[in-house]
Design a protein around this motif. Sequence first.
Motif, PDB file in Angstrom:
ATOM      1  N   ILE A 292      -6.415  27.370   5.155  1.00 35.52           N
ATOM      2  CA  ILE A 292      -5.550  27.561   3.938  1.00 35.52           C
ATOM      3  C   ILE A 292      -4.145  26.866   4.272  1.00 35.52           C
ATOM      4  N   LEU A 293      -3.591  27.517   5.351  1.00 33.38           N
ATOM      5  CA  LEU A 293      -2.109  27.222   5.822  1.00 33.38           C
ATOM      6  C   LEU A 293      -2.354  25.666   6.083  1.00 33.38           C
ATOM      7  N   LEU A 294      -3.082  25.026   6.814  1.00 30.24           N
ATOM      8  CA  LEU A 294      -3.088  23.905   7.120  1.00 30.24           C
ATOM      9  C   LEU A 294      -3.291  22.701   6.038  1.00 30.24           C
ATOM     10  N   GLN A 295      -4.310  23.298   5.112  1.00 32.26           N
ATOM     11  CA  GLN A 295      -4.388  22.536   3.915  1.00 32.26           C
ATOM     12  C   GLN A 295      -2.980  22.329   2.984  1.00 32.26           C
ATOM     13  N   GLN A 296      -2.438  23.542   3.130  1.00 30.75           N
ATOM     14  CA  GLN A 296      -0.937  23.601   2.324  1.00 30.75           C
ATOM     15  C   GLN A 296      -0.080  22.837   2.852  1.00 30.75           C
ATOM     16  N   ILE A 297      -0.054  22.661   4.314  1.00 31.23           N
ATOM     17  CA  ILE A 297       0.862  21.866   4.854  1.00 31.23           C
ATOM     18  C   ILE A 297       0.713  20.389   4.670  1.00 31.23           C
ATOM     19  N   ILE A 298      -0.585  20.110   4.640  1.00 23.26           N
ATOM     20  CA  ILE A 298      -0.944  18.544   4.208  1.00 23.26           C
ATOM     21  C   ILE A 298      -0.524  18.326   2.812  1.00 23.26           C
ATOM     22  N   ASN A 299      -1.044  19.071   1.919  1.00 20.20           N
ATOM     23  CA  ASN A 299      -0.263  19.044   0.323  1.00 20.20           C
ATOM     24  C   ASN A 299       1.179  19.174   0.486  1.00 20.20           C
ATOM     25  N   GLY A 300       1.849  19.819   1.128  1.00 19.49           N
ATOM     26  CA  GLY A 300       3.226  19.772   1.244  1.00 19.49           C
ATOM     27  C   GLY A 300       3.671  18.473   1.783  1.00 19.49           C
ATOM     28  N   LEU A 301       2.980  17.859   2.630  1.00 18.75           N
ATOM     29  CA  LEU A 301       3.577  16.397   3.386  1.00 18.75           C
ATOM     30  C   LEU A 301       3.371  15.662   2.315  1.00 18.75           C
ATOM     31  N   VAL A 302       2.334  15.480   1.530  1.00 17.46           N
ATOM     32  CA  VAL A 302       2.011  14.516   0.558  1.00 17.46           C
ATOM     33  C   VAL A 302       2.851  14.652  -0.518  1.00 17.46           C
ATOM     34  N   LEU A 303       3.136  16.027  -1.156  1.00 13.70           N
ATOM     35  CA  LEU A 303       4.242  16.046  -2.181  1.00 13.70           C
ATOM     36  C   LEU A 303       5.599  15.796  -1.758  1.00 13.70           C
ATOM     37  N   GLY A 304       6.067  15.980  -0.488  1.00 10.69           N
ATOM     38  CA  GLY A 304       7.359  15.741   0.190  1.00 10.69           C
ATOM     39  C   GLY A 304       7.568  14.476  -0.012  1.00 10.69           C
ATOM     40  N   SER A 305       6.463  13.536   0.563  1.00 12.78           N
ATOM     41  CA  SER A 305       6.664  12.107   0.762  1.00 12.78           C
ATOM     42  C   SER A 305       6.967  11.322  -0.734  1.00 12.78           C
ATOM     43  N   MET A 306       6.334  11.893  -1.794  1.00 13.32           N
ATOM     44  CA  MET A 306       6.406  11.573  -3.004  1.00 13.32           C
ATOM     45  C   MET A 306       7.801  11.767  -3.358  1.00 13.32           C
TER      46      MET A 306
ATOM     47  N   SER B 215      -7.836   9.389   1.073  1.00  8.40           N
ATOM     48  CA  SER B 215      -7.298   8.236   1.407  1.00  8.40           C
ATOM     49  C   SER B 215      -6.359   8.014   0.837  1.00  8.40           C
ATOM     50  N   MET B 216      -6.052   8.147  -0.551  1.00  7.95           N
ATOM     51  CA  MET B 216      -4.779   8.030  -1.098  1.00  7.95           C
ATOM     52  C   MET B 216      -3.536   8.973  -0.786  1.00  7.95           C
ATOM     53  N   GLN B 217      -3.993  10.053  -0.385  1.00  5.14           N
ATOM     54  CA  GLN B 217      -2.918  10.926   0.496  1.00  5.14           C
ATOM     55  C   GLN B 217      -2.418  10.257   1.760  1.00  5.14           C
ATOM     56  N   ILE B 218      -3.589   9.781   2.516  1.00  7.72           N
ATOM     57  CA  ILE B 218      -2.984   9.012   3.875  1.00  7.72           C
ATOM     58  C   ILE B 218      -2.199   7.803   3.222  1.00  7.72           C
ATOM     59  N   LEU B 219      -2.444   7.250   2.360  1.00  4.57           N
ATOM     60  CA  LEU B 219      -1.766   6.035   2.155  1.00  4.57           C
ATOM     61  C   LEU B 219      -0.269   6.380   1.634  1.00  4.57           C
ATOM     62  N   ILE B 220      -0.188   7.594   0.916  1.00  6.11           N
ATOM     63  CA  ILE B 220       1.029   8.097   0.376  1.00  6.11           C
ATOM     64  C   ILE B 220       2.045   8.277   1.656  1.00  6.11           C
ATOM     65  N   LEU B 221       1.351   8.918   2.831  1.00  7.30           N
ATOM     66  CA  LEU B 221       2.152   9.400   3.815  1.00  7.30           C
ATOM     67  C   LEU B 221       2.526   8.064   4.530  1.00  7.30           C
ATOM     68  N   GLY B 222       1.624   7.140   4.661  1.00  8.75           N
ATOM     69  CA  GLY B 222       1.891   5.921   5.304  1.00  8.75           C
ATOM     70  C   GLY B 222       3.158   4.909   4.714  1.00  8.75           C
ATOM     71  N   VAL B 223       2.970   4.989   3.495  1.00  2.00           N
ATOM     72  CA  VAL B 223       3.880   4.142   2.826  1.00  2.00           C
ATOM     73  C   VAL B 223       5.427   4.768   2.905  1.00  2.00           C
ATOM     74  N   THR B 224       5.608   5.986   2.852  1.00  2.00           N
ATOM     75  CA  THR B 224       6.726   6.961   3.026  1.00  2.00           C
ATOM     76  C   THR B 224       7.507   6.487   4.341  1.00  2.00           C
ATOM     77  N   VAL B 225       6.665   6.525   5.373  1.00  2.00           N
ATOM     78  CA  VAL B 225       7.290   6.024   6.715  1.00  2.00           C
ATOM     79  C   VAL B 225       7.456   4.881   6.524  1.00  2.00           C
ATOM     80  N   VAL B 226       6.628   3.773   6.086  1.00  2.00           N
ATOM     81  CA  VAL B 226       7.122   2.307   6.248  1.00  2.00           C
ATOM     82  C   VAL B 226       8.675   2.150   5.208  1.00  2.00           C
ATOM     83  N   ALA B 227       8.497   2.983   4.064  1.00  2.00           N
ATOM     84  CA  ALA B 227       9.742   2.677   3.125  1.00  2.00           C
ATOM     85  C   ALA B 227      10.955   3.153   3.786  1.00  2.00           C
ATOM     86  N   LEU B 228      10.763   4.092   4.500  1.00  2.00           N
ATOM     87  CA  LEU B 228      12.216   4.826   5.155  1.00  2.00           C
ATOM     88  C   LEU B 228      12.501   3.891   6.526  1.00  2.00           C
ATOM     89  N   ALA B 229      11.365   3.194   7.283  1.00  2.00           N
ATOM     90  CA  ALA B 229      11.820   2.274   8.357  1.00  2.00           C
ATOM     91  C   ALA B 229      12.450   1.168   7.614  1.00  2.00           C
TER      92      ALA B 229
END
Length: 309
Positions: free
Chosen positions: A3-17, A148-162
């Motif tokens: 549950i904790l790992l799932q919430q961390i993933i959800n948090g990273l996705v939400l935080g990326s947006m 796959s959408m959540q993976i895309l969100i994380l990737g786009v955030t990294v690319v956008a910051l760079a």
Amino acid sequence: MDILLQQIINGLVLGSMYALIALGYTMVYGIIQLINFAHGEVLMVGALTSWSCIGWMQQAMPGAPGWLILLLATLIACTVAAALNFVIEKVAYRPLRNSPRLAPLITAIGMSILLQTLAMILWKPNYKPYPMLLPAQPVEFGGAVITSMQILILGVTVVALAAMVYLVNYTKLGRAMRATAENPRVAALMGVKPDMVISATFIIGAVLAAIAGIMYASNYGTAQHTMGFLPGLKAFTAAVFGGIGNLAGAVVGGILLGLIEAIGSGYIGTLTGGILGSNYADIFAFIVLIIILTLRPSGLLGERVADRA
């Protein structure tokens, strides 16, 4: 732990947006010290524009792959959002640039309400189901799942910051931005066109907001004319959290805020004995804002100080 790992993933996705939206806030503030409170509505326009385009393209190109439709809709939505933010800056903010700071702030709030009303008239007030265009099969990761959408969100955030760091530090436009942020009048004497730089900053922020809006709608499967208000407010909180005007601070603040919100919403029921549920997750953003402004008004990484261009 699952549950904790799932919430961390959800948090990273939400935080990326949140981070993508906060980058727009912090870039505009770093140049002209203005909080563009209509930024969340630019996100909403981008999401609804893409929703309309996807519907048209699905009818016109029934056999087209989902990723192609999503890419084309994103390009169109970014163009519309960039044009909208360009007009907002030129019509609503530029005439008030030398006015007391309260005047453009009130104008920004008024522009936000105006855009919400126009969107409600154009797209109607009902919630619209946002189509899932990428594979919906989740990927298991340590007992948790990620789409796959959540993976895309994380990737786009990294690319956008760079991309933003490269733009600001290593390009001619970036040098002009830093010069304008330090002193617009002196920059103008050195050949920089402050009006052009400010317009370019608003356009870049709008593109990031449109991308964030599309991802937000895709992740939650719905779009509506008020969808930009709360994410925009939380992204502003994230920008202040990390250090308003600081690009890295916007991303750090967004990621941390997303993690706090996701983990808090997962355990708030246990911590309060069932008095509060996950629907109270929004309070964490503003609790964090109050604490940060009280203990460290400049944010975690500090407010940006303009470098010599």
